[in-house]
Design a protein around this motif. Structure first.
Motif, PDB file in Angstrom:
ATOM      1  N   VAL A  24       0.839  -1.205   0.000  1.00 14.78           N
ATOM      2  CA  VAL A  24       0.000   0.000   0.000  1.00 14.78           C
ATOM      3  C   VAL A  24       0.869   1.248   0.000  1.00 14.78           C
ATOM      4  CG1 VAL A  24      -1.551   1.344   1.496  1.00 14.78           C
ATOM      5  CG2 VAL A  24      -2.052  -1.067   1.016  1.00 14.78           C
ATOM      6  N   SER A  25       1.937   1.241   0.787  1.00 17.11           N
ATOM      7  CA  SER A  25       2.851   2.387   0.830  1.00 17.11           C
ATOM      8  C   SER A  25       3.511   2.617  -0.525  1.00 17.11           C
ATOM      9  CB  SER A  25       3.916   2.172   1.905  1.00 17.11           C
ATOM     10  OG  SER A  25       3.322   2.203   3.172  1.00 17.11           O
ATOM     11  N   GLU A  26       3.891   1.540  -1.189  1.00 19.20           N
ATOM     12  CA  GLU A  26       4.493   1.669  -2.515  1.00 19.20           C
ATOM     13  C   GLU A  26       3.497   2.259  -3.509  1.00 19.20           C
ATOM     14  OE1 GLU A  26       6.646  -1.801  -3.937  1.00 19.20           O
ATOM     15  OE2 GLU A  26       6.974  -2.426  -1.860  1.00 19.20           O
ATOM     16  N   VAL A  27       2.242   1.824  -3.403  1.00 22.25           N
ATOM     17  CA  VAL A  27       1.200   2.388  -4.265  1.00 22.25           C
ATOM     18  C   VAL A  27       1.056   3.887  -3.980  1.00 22.25           C
ATOM     19  CG1 VAL A  27      -1.297   2.401  -4.741  1.00 22.25           C
ATOM     20  CG2 VAL A  27      -0.074   0.221  -4.593  1.00 22.25           C
ATOM     21  N   GLY A  28       1.074   4.249  -2.709  1.00 18.48           N
ATOM     22  CA  GLY A  28       1.001   5.663  -2.335  1.00 18.48           C
ATOM     23  C   GLY A  28       2.135   6.469  -2.926  1.00 18.48           C
ATOM     24  N   ASP A  29       3.332   5.897  -2.923  1.00 21.34           N
ATOM     25  CA  ASP A  29       4.479   6.582  -3.521  1.00 21.34           C
ATOM     26  C   ASP A  29       4.264   6.815  -5.015  1.00 21.34           C
ATOM     27  OD1 ASP A  29       5.703   6.555  -1.045  1.00 21.34           O
ATOM     28  OD2 ASP A  29       7.065   4.897  -1.527  1.00 21.34           O
ATOM     29  N   LEU A  30       3.778   5.795  -5.713  1.00 26.11           N
ATOM     30  CA  LEU A  30       3.520   5.946  -7.147  1.00 26.11           C
ATOM     31  C   LEU A  30       2.434   6.985  -7.409  1.00 26.11           C
ATOM     32  CD1 LEU A  30       3.724   2.303  -8.527  1.00 26.11           C
ATOM     33  CD2 LEU A  30       5.228   4.218  -9.063  1.00 26.11           C
ATOM     34  N   LYS A  31       1.394   6.960  -6.589  1.00 30.46           N
ATOM     35  CA  LYS A  31       0.331   7.952  -6.758  1.00 30.46           C
ATOM     36  C   LYS A  31       0.870   9.363  -6.542  1.00 30.46           C
ATOM     37  CE  LYS A  31      -3.670   5.048  -5.771  1.00 30.46           C
ATOM     38  NZ  LYS A  31      -4.823   4.827  -4.871  1.00 30.46           N
ATOM     39  N   ALA A  32       1.783   9.519  -5.604  1.00 30.00           N
ATOM     40  CA  ALA A  32       2.377  10.835  -5.359  1.00 30.00           C
ATOM     41  C   ALA A  32       3.219  11.274  -6.552  1.00 30.00           C
ATOM     42  CB  ALA A  32       3.235  10.793  -4.091  1.00 30.00           C
ATOM     43  N   ILE A  33       4.022  10.379  -7.071  1.00 27.60           N
ATOM     44  CA  ILE A  33       4.903  10.697  -8.194  1.00 27.60           C
ATOM     45  C   ILE A  33       4.098  11.097  -9.431  1.00 27.60           C
ATOM     46  CG2 ILE A  33       6.547   9.697  -9.841  1.00 27.60           C
ATOM     47  CD1 ILE A  33       7.600   8.008  -7.403  1.00 27.60           C
ATOM     48  N   MET A  38     -12.750  -5.876   5.068  1.00 27.01           N
ATOM     49  CA  MET A  38     -12.196  -5.170   3.915  1.00 27.01           C
ATOM     50  C   MET A  38     -12.415  -3.669   4.027  1.00 27.01           C
ATOM     51  SD  MET A  38     -10.645  -7.556   2.489  1.00 27.01           S
ATOM     52  CE  MET A  38      -9.978  -6.538   1.184  1.00 27.01           C
ATOM     53  N   SER A  39     -13.528  -3.269   4.604  1.00 24.91           N
ATOM     54  CA  SER A  39     -13.784  -1.844   4.809  1.00 24.91           C
ATOM     55  C   SER A  39     -12.723  -1.226   5.710  1.00 24.91           C
ATOM     56  CB  SER A  39     -15.175  -1.651   5.418  1.00 24.91           C
ATOM     57  OG  SER A  39     -15.394  -0.309   5.745  1.00 24.91           O
ATOM     58  N   VAL A  40     -12.391  -1.915   6.782  1.00 24.42           N
ATOM     59  CA  VAL A  40     -11.353  -1.420   7.698  1.00 24.42           C
ATOM     60  C   VAL A  40     -10.001  -1.393   6.997  1.00 24.42           C
ATOM     61  CG1 VAL A  40     -10.065  -1.967   9.805  1.00 24.42           C
ATOM     62  CG2 VAL A  40     -12.562  -2.070   9.801  1.00 24.42           C
ATOM     63  N   LEU A  41      -9.666  -2.458   6.289  1.00 22.16           N
ATOM     64  CA  LEU A  41      -8.377  -2.492   5.587  1.00 22.16           C
ATOM     65  C   LEU A  41      -8.279  -1.371   4.554  1.00 22.16           C
ATOM     66  CD1 LEU A  41      -7.779  -6.310   5.030  1.00 22.16           C
ATOM     67  CD2 LEU A  41      -6.454  -4.769   6.492  1.00 22.16           C
ATOM     68  N   MET A  42      -9.339  -1.165   3.797  1.00 22.29           N
ATOM     69  CA  MET A  42      -9.293  -0.113   2.774  1.00 22.29           C
ATOM     70  C   MET A  42      -9.255   1.281   3.394  1.00 22.29           C
ATOM     71  SD  MET A  42     -11.420  -1.561  -0.503  1.00 22.29           S
ATOM     72  CE  MET A  42     -12.831  -2.298   0.296  1.00 22.29           C
ATOM     73  N   LYS A  43      -9.966   1.472   4.488  1.00 25.91           N
ATOM     74  CA  LYS A  43      -9.934   2.767   5.186  1.00 25.91           C
ATOM     75  C   LYS A  43      -8.507   3.102   5.615  1.00 25.91           C
ATOM     76  CE  LYS A  43     -11.343   4.812   9.564  1.00 25.91           C
ATOM     77  NZ  LYS A  43     -12.062   4.580  10.815  1.00 25.91           N
ATOM     78  N   TYR A  44      -7.845   2.151   6.255  1.00 26.56           N
ATOM     79  CA  TYR A  44      -6.477   2.402   6.722  1.00 26.56           C
ATOM     80  C   TYR A  44      -5.481   2.431   5.570  1.00 26.56           C
ATOM     81  CZ  TYR A  44      -7.771   2.367  11.606  1.00 26.56           C
ATOM     82  OH  TYR A  44      -8.313   2.701  12.821  1.00 26.56           O
ATOM     83  N   SER A  45      -5.770   1.704   4.511  1.00 24.87           N
ATOM     84  CA  SER A  45      -4.901   1.737   3.326  1.00 24.87           C
ATOM     85  C   SER A  45      -4.936   3.122   2.684  1.00 24.87           C
ATOM     86  CB  SER A  45      -5.340   0.684   2.307  1.00 24.87           C
ATOM     87  OG  SER A  45      -5.139  -0.613   2.804  1.00 24.87           O
ATOM     88  N   LYS A  46      -6.139   3.682   2.557  1.00 25.43           N
ATOM     89  CA  LYS A  46      -6.252   5.031   1.975  1.00 25.43           C
ATOM     90  C   LYS A  46      -5.568   6.066   2.860  1.00 25.43           C
ATOM     91  CE  LYS A  46     -10.763   4.697   1.200  1.00 25.43           C
ATOM     92  NZ  LYS A  46     -12.141   5.053   0.772  1.00 25.43           N
ATOM     93  N   ALA A  47      -5.690   5.903   4.165  1.00 22.95           N
ATOM     94  CA  ALA A  47      -5.019   6.834   5.076  1.00 22.95           C
ATOM     95  C   ALA A  47      -3.500   6.717   4.940  1.00 22.95           C
ATOM     96  CB  ALA A  47      -5.444   6.555   6.518  1.00 22.95           C
ATOM     97  N   ALA A  48      -2.999   5.493   4.809  1.00 21.83           N
ATOM     98  CA  ALA A  48      -1.555   5.296   4.649  1.00 21.83           C
ATOM     99  C   ALA A  48      -1.075   5.889   3.323  1.00 21.83           C
ATOM    100  CB  ALA A  48      -1.211   3.803   4.730  1.00 21.83           C
ATOM    101  N   GLN A  49      -1.863   5.693   2.271  1.00 26.69           N
ATOM    102  CA  GLN A  49      -1.497   6.256   0.971  1.00 26.69           C
ATOM    103  C   GLN A  49      -1.523   7.787   1.021  1.00 26.69           C
ATOM    104  OE1 GLN A  49      -3.700   4.724  -2.351  1.00 26.69           O
ATOM    105  NE2 GLN A  49      -3.204   2.606  -1.850  1.00 26.69           N
ATOM    106  N   LYS A  82      -0.996   9.686   3.498  1.00 28.18           N
ATOM    107  CA  LYS A  82       0.196  10.129   4.245  1.00 28.18           C
ATOM    108  C   LYS A  82       1.422  10.119   3.344  1.00 28.18           C
ATOM    109  CE  LYS A  82       2.662   9.163   8.516  1.00 28.18           C
ATOM    110  NZ  LYS A  82       2.753   8.302   9.694  1.00 28.18           N
ATOM    111  N   ARG A  83       1.550   9.074   2.510  1.00 26.44           N
ATOM    112  CA  ARG A  83       2.684   8.994   1.584  1.00 26.44           C
ATOM    113  C   ARG A  83       2.597  10.104   0.537  1.00 26.44           C
ATOM    114  NH1 ARG A  83       6.362   4.907   3.321  1.00 26.44           N
ATOM    115  NH2 ARG A  83       7.183   4.828   1.227  1.00 26.44           N
ATOM    116  N   VAL A  84       1.398  10.340   0.038  1.00 23.12           N
ATOM    117  CA  VAL A  84       1.213  11.369  -0.991  1.00 23.12           C
ATOM    118  C   VAL A  84       1.588  12.742  -0.432  1.00 23.12           C
ATOM    119  CG1 VAL A  84      -0.540  12.585  -2.360  1.00 23.12           C
ATOM    120  CG2 VAL A  84      -0.466  10.078  -2.367  1.00 23.12           C
TER     121      VAL A  84
END
Length: 113
Positions: free
Chosen positions: A50-59, A95-106, A108-110
Motif C-alpha cells: 500500500v505504501s508503494e502504491v502511495g508513492d507511485l500515486k504521489a509521483i 475489507m472496509s477497515v483495511l481499505m480505510k487504513y490503506s487510503k489513510a496510509a497512501q 500520508k505517503r502522498v
C-alpha cells in the motif's frame, strides 16, 4: 492431538479428549494464536505494498481514492470468502477497515513526497 467430531456436527466427541478438555482447548487456542500471527504478518506485508502504491500515486499525481479499484478488491474478497464459507458481513467489515487504513496510509505517503 487430533480432534474427532460428533457425526454431522462440529461438536468434539467427548471420548476423543479422554475427559481432558483443558489441554484440547489449550491446543486449539495455540493454533488460533499461530493463525493470528500469520494474519498480522500478511497485513503488514499488504501495508508495505500500500505504501508503494502511495508513492507511485504521489509521483504521478494520482488521487488516493480509486472507487473502481475498491469495488474490485471487495468483489474478489467476497468471492474468496464465499468459497471458504466465510460470512459476507465479516468480509465486508474486514475489507472496509483495511481499505480505510490503506487510503489513510497512501494519503500520508502522498502528502510526504
Amino acid at each position: 492431538m487430533a480432534i474427532s467430531y460428533e457425526s454431522g456436527t462440529k461438536l468434539p466427541m467427548k471420548h476423543s479428549y479422554d475427559g481432558d478438555y483443558s489441554s484440547a482447548l489449550a491446543e486449539l487456542r495455540s493454533g488460533i494464536n499461530q493463525i493470528d500471527e500469520q494474519l498480522i504478518r500478511l497485513i503488514a506485508e499488504r501495508f508495505s505494498k500500500v505504501s508503494e502504491v502511495g508513492d507511485l500515486k504521489a509521483i504521478f499525481h494520482l488521487p488516493v481514492e480509486d472507487l473502481q479499484r475498491e469495488h474490485l478488491v471487495l468483489e474478489r474478497a467476497l468471492e474468496t470468502a464465499k468459497k471458504n464459507g466465510l460470512s459476507e458481513y465479516l468480509t465486508r467489515d474486514l475489507m472496509s477497515v483495511l481499505m480505510k487504513y490503506s487510503k489513510a496510509a497512501q494519503a500520508k505517503r502522498v502528502r510526504g513526497l
